[in-house]
Design a protein around this motif. Structure first.
Motif, PDB file in Angstrom:
ATOM      1  N   ASN A 268       0.824  -1.205   0.000  1.00  0.00           N
ATOM      2  CA  ASN A 268       0.000   0.000   0.000  1.00  0.00           C
ATOM      3  C   ASN A 268       0.864   1.262   0.000  1.00  0.00           C
ATOM      4  O   ASN A 268       0.646   2.193   0.778  1.00  0.00           O
ATOM      5  N   LEU A 269       1.871   1.277  -0.875  1.00  0.00           N
ATOM      6  CA  LEU A 269       2.690   2.471  -1.029  1.00  0.00           C
ATOM      7  C   LEU A 269       1.878   3.603  -1.668  1.00  0.00           C
ATOM      8  O   LEU A 269       0.908   3.358  -2.386  1.00  0.00           O
ATOM      9  N   GLY A 270       2.318   4.838  -1.416  1.00  0.00           N
ATOM     10  CA  GLY A 270       1.698   6.001  -2.017  1.00  0.00           C
ATOM     11  C   GLY A 270       2.693   6.794  -2.842  1.00  0.00           C
ATOM     12  O   GLY A 270       3.897   6.794  -2.555  1.00  0.00           O
ATOM     13  N   HIS A 271       2.207   7.455  -3.889  1.00  0.00           N
ATOM     14  CA  HIS A 271       3.023   8.315  -4.737  1.00  0.00           C
ATOM     15  C   HIS A 271       2.298   9.639  -4.954  1.00  0.00           C
ATOM     16  O   HIS A 271       1.069   9.715  -4.829  1.00  0.00           O
ATOM     17  N   PHE A 272       3.044  10.671  -5.324  1.00  0.00           N
ATOM     18  CA  PHE A 272       2.404  11.910  -5.769  1.00  0.00           C
ATOM     19  C   PHE A 272       3.117  12.436  -7.014  1.00  0.00           C
ATOM     20  O   PHE A 272       4.332  12.294  -7.163  1.00  0.00           O
ATOM     21  N   PHE A 273       2.334  12.990  -7.913  1.00  0.00           N
ATOM     22  CA  PHE A 273       2.824  13.563  -9.173  1.00  0.00           C
ATOM     23  C   PHE A 273       2.244  14.968  -9.293  1.00  0.00           C
ATOM     24  O   PHE A 273       1.033  15.130  -9.467  1.00  0.00           O
ATOM     25  N   ILE A 274       3.091  15.968  -9.169  1.00  0.00           N
ATOM     26  CA  ILE A 274       2.674  17.366  -9.347  1.00  0.00           C
ATOM     27  C   ILE A 274       3.257  17.847 -10.673  1.00  0.00           C
ATOM     28  O   ILE A 274       4.484  17.882 -10.839  1.00  0.00           O
ATOM     29  N   LEU A 275       2.400  18.206 -11.610  1.00  0.00           N
ATOM     30  CA  LEU A 275       2.841  18.594 -12.941  1.00  0.00           C
ATOM     31  C   LEU A 275       2.381  20.002 -13.288  1.00  0.00           C
ATOM     32  O   LEU A 275       1.266  20.397 -12.936  1.00  0.00           O
ATOM     33  N   ILE A 276       3.251  20.727 -13.989  1.00  0.00           N
ATOM     34  CA  ILE A 276       2.941  22.068 -14.498  1.00  0.00           C
ATOM     35  C   ILE A 276       3.069  22.034 -16.011  1.00  0.00           C
ATOM     36  O   ILE A 276       4.102  21.612 -16.547  1.00  0.00           O
ATOM     37  N   ASP A 277       2.030  22.466 -16.710  1.00  0.00           N
ATOM     38  CA  ASP A 277       2.058  22.513 -18.172  1.00  0.00           C
ATOM     39  C   ASP A 277       2.795  23.779 -18.597  1.00  0.00           C
ATOM     40  O   ASP A 277       2.218  24.871 -18.622  1.00  0.00           O
ATOM     41  N   THR A 278       4.065  23.652 -18.917  1.00  0.00           N
ATOM     42  CA  THR A 278       4.878  24.832 -19.236  1.00  0.00           C
ATOM     43  C   THR A 278       4.437  25.508 -20.532  1.00  0.00           C
ATOM     44  O   THR A 278       4.755  26.677 -20.759  1.00  0.00           O
ATOM     45  N   ARG A 279       3.699  24.796 -21.353  1.00  0.00           N
ATOM     46  CA  ARG A 279       3.211  25.409 -22.594  1.00  0.00           C
ATOM     47  C   ARG A 279       2.208  26.515 -22.312  1.00  0.00           C
ATOM     48  O   ARG A 279       1.971  27.377 -23.159  1.00  0.00           O
ATOM     49  N   GLN A 280       1.637  26.498 -21.116  1.00  0.00           N
ATOM     50  CA  GLN A 280       0.709  27.560 -20.740  1.00  0.00           C
ATOM     51  C   GLN A 280       1.423  28.755 -20.079  1.00  0.00           C
ATOM     52  O   GLN A 280       0.792  29.758 -19.755  1.00  0.00           O
ATOM     53  N   LEU A 281       2.735  28.634 -19.910  1.00  0.00           N
ATOM     54  CA  LEU A 281       3.517  29.733 -19.347  1.00  0.00           C
ATOM     55  C   LEU A 281       4.104  30.630 -20.429  1.00  0.00           C
ATOM     56  O   LEU A 281       4.410  31.796 -20.178  1.00  0.00           O
ATOM     57  N   GLY A 282       4.313  30.072 -21.616  1.00  0.00           N
ATOM     58  CA  GLY A 282       4.914  30.845 -22.695  1.00  0.00           C
ATOM     59  C   GLY A 282       5.271  29.951 -23.863  1.00  0.00           C
ATOM     60  O   GLY A 282       5.128  28.730 -23.802  1.00  0.00           O
ATOM     61  N   ALA A 283       5.745  30.539 -24.930  1.00  0.00           N
ATOM     62  CA  ALA A 283       6.091  29.789 -26.129  1.00  0.00           C
ATOM     63  C   ALA A 283       7.289  28.883 -25.877  1.00  0.00           C
ATOM     64  O   ALA A 283       8.114  29.129 -24.991  1.00  0.00           O
ATOM     65  N   ALA A 284       7.413  27.826 -26.705  1.00  0.00           N
ATOM     66  CA  ALA A 284       8.518  26.889 -26.564  1.00  0.00           C
ATOM     67  C   ALA A 284       9.867  27.584 -26.709  1.00  0.00           C
ATOM     68  O   ALA A 284      10.828  27.279 -25.986  1.00  0.00           O
TER      69      ALA A 284
END
Length: 347
Positions: A268-284
């Motif tokens: 019963n291990l736990g994990h967390f994934f926090i993701l930020i969509d950098t495409r919404q911060l500015g152009a590539a």
């Protein structure tokens, strides 16, 4: 003395052998493919202790029922930006891939998203997930809790796990930054390898059962791992477990079952994934320019030793991956024989 000889295996063959092994252990084809994707990336990065060699330990638990080969993994949308994944005691990398995709979906919708996973098992290293996220334009903070191997700061028995924590930042036109670290000075697998190879270990790696520093891998395996940075590493390990175990409604601290001592019981291990969509911060191009400049500032620092230039997190692993894409993956012949044994079983 370590006399092992490494073999080279093409990436496609290595992946095929891994898929055959996990399918022989009862995983459906799509589930086996998810697990193998994570473990082969670990091998490509040179993290062989967390690569397809894990078939042995995962296989023991799959055969005994400690891991559910037919896990029905479910995802619930708590809010538009939060997902809760129930791994149904599935193979760790499989649960991890479900959680990664759930966090990506949430981040696409909200700019930032988080997935908490429970009912899981050892999910491999963090860097493969961070790499896959970066390839899709996501910055990431990813962590998992683990079996207890570290004593609380000032304590005399194991109460918290060597919980891994990682970060990833994409670079649209170059190599992403990938930081993957456990909370101990070294992973327990390195101590097991030292014991297997008849080598001593540095006294800064672990203690014996009485809490005294030791150079004996056998005594270290019966003692405790030492955290990075002393009490600061202890604090970081607690925070990872709070995010991965407490917030996900998984097991935490001493509630986590040991896959070594109780291989037939769910962790019963736990994990967390926090993701930020950098495409919404500015152009590539904007992000690429800043990431390239960031790396250049560090690379341009004159090295103390010319043979060891300044590097950035993930550079060694990504260089290894590029080399092994071309020349084949370096593997332990014993692991290769084990995997080929699963192929024979299916014939």
């Amino acid at each position: 003395m370590n006399t092992r000889v490494e073999a080279r295996v093409a990436e496609s063959e290595w992946s095929s052998l891994g898929n055959q092994a996990f399918r022989a252990l009862g995983l459906p084809p799509e589930a086996a493919a998810d697990v193998v994707k994570v473990l082969v990336l670990a091998d490509l990065f040179g993290l062989s202790t967390h690569g397809l060699s894990r078939v042995e330990s995962y296989g023991e638990r799959l055969r005994s029922g400690g891991i559910n080969a037919s896990a029905n993994i479910t995802t619930v949308n708590i809010t538009p930006g939060i997902r809760m994944v129930d791994g149904d005691n599935g193979t760790g990398p499989l649960v991890g891939m479900h959680a990664l995709r759930a966090a990506q979906s949430a981040a696409k919708a909200c700019g930032i998203g988080v997935a908490f996973a429970r009912g899981s098992n050892h999910f491999g290293p963090v860097s493969p997930y961070a790499y896959l996220a970066a390839q899709e334009g996501f910055a990431s903070i990813i962590g998992s809790n683990a079996t207890t191997t570290i004593a609380p700061w000032g304590g005399s028995d194991a109460r918290l796990g060597n919980s891994p924590l990682g970060f990833g930042i994409p670079n649209p036109d170059g190599k992403p930054f990938l930081l993957d670290m456990a909370m101990s000075v070294v992973a327990r697998a390195k101590i097991r390898n030292a014991l297997r190879d008849g080598q001593s270990i540095p006294s800064t790696w672990a203690t014996d059962g009485n809490g005294n520093p030791t150079t004996s891998p056998a005594e270290a395996l019966n003692g405790f791992l030492l955290p990075i940075g002393g009490h600061k590493g202890y604090g970081l390990a607690l925070m990872v477990d709070l995010f991965a175990g407490v917030l996900s409604n998984a097991a935490y601290l001493t509630h986590v079952k040991s896959w070594v001592d109780a291989p037939d019981e769910p962790q019963n291990l736990g994990h967390f994934f926090i993701l930020i969509d950098t495409r919404q911060l500015g152009a590539a191009a904007w992000l690429s320019q800043r990431m390239t400049d960031f790396a250049a500032i560090l690379h341009d620092s004159p090295a103390v030793d010319d043979s060891q230039p300044v590097i950035v997190p993930g550079e060694i692993e990504l260089t290894r991956m590029a080399e092994q894409h071309t020349n084949g993956i370096k593997v332990d012949p014993n692991v290769l024989r084990m995997l080929r044994g699963f192929s024979v079983m299916q014939d």
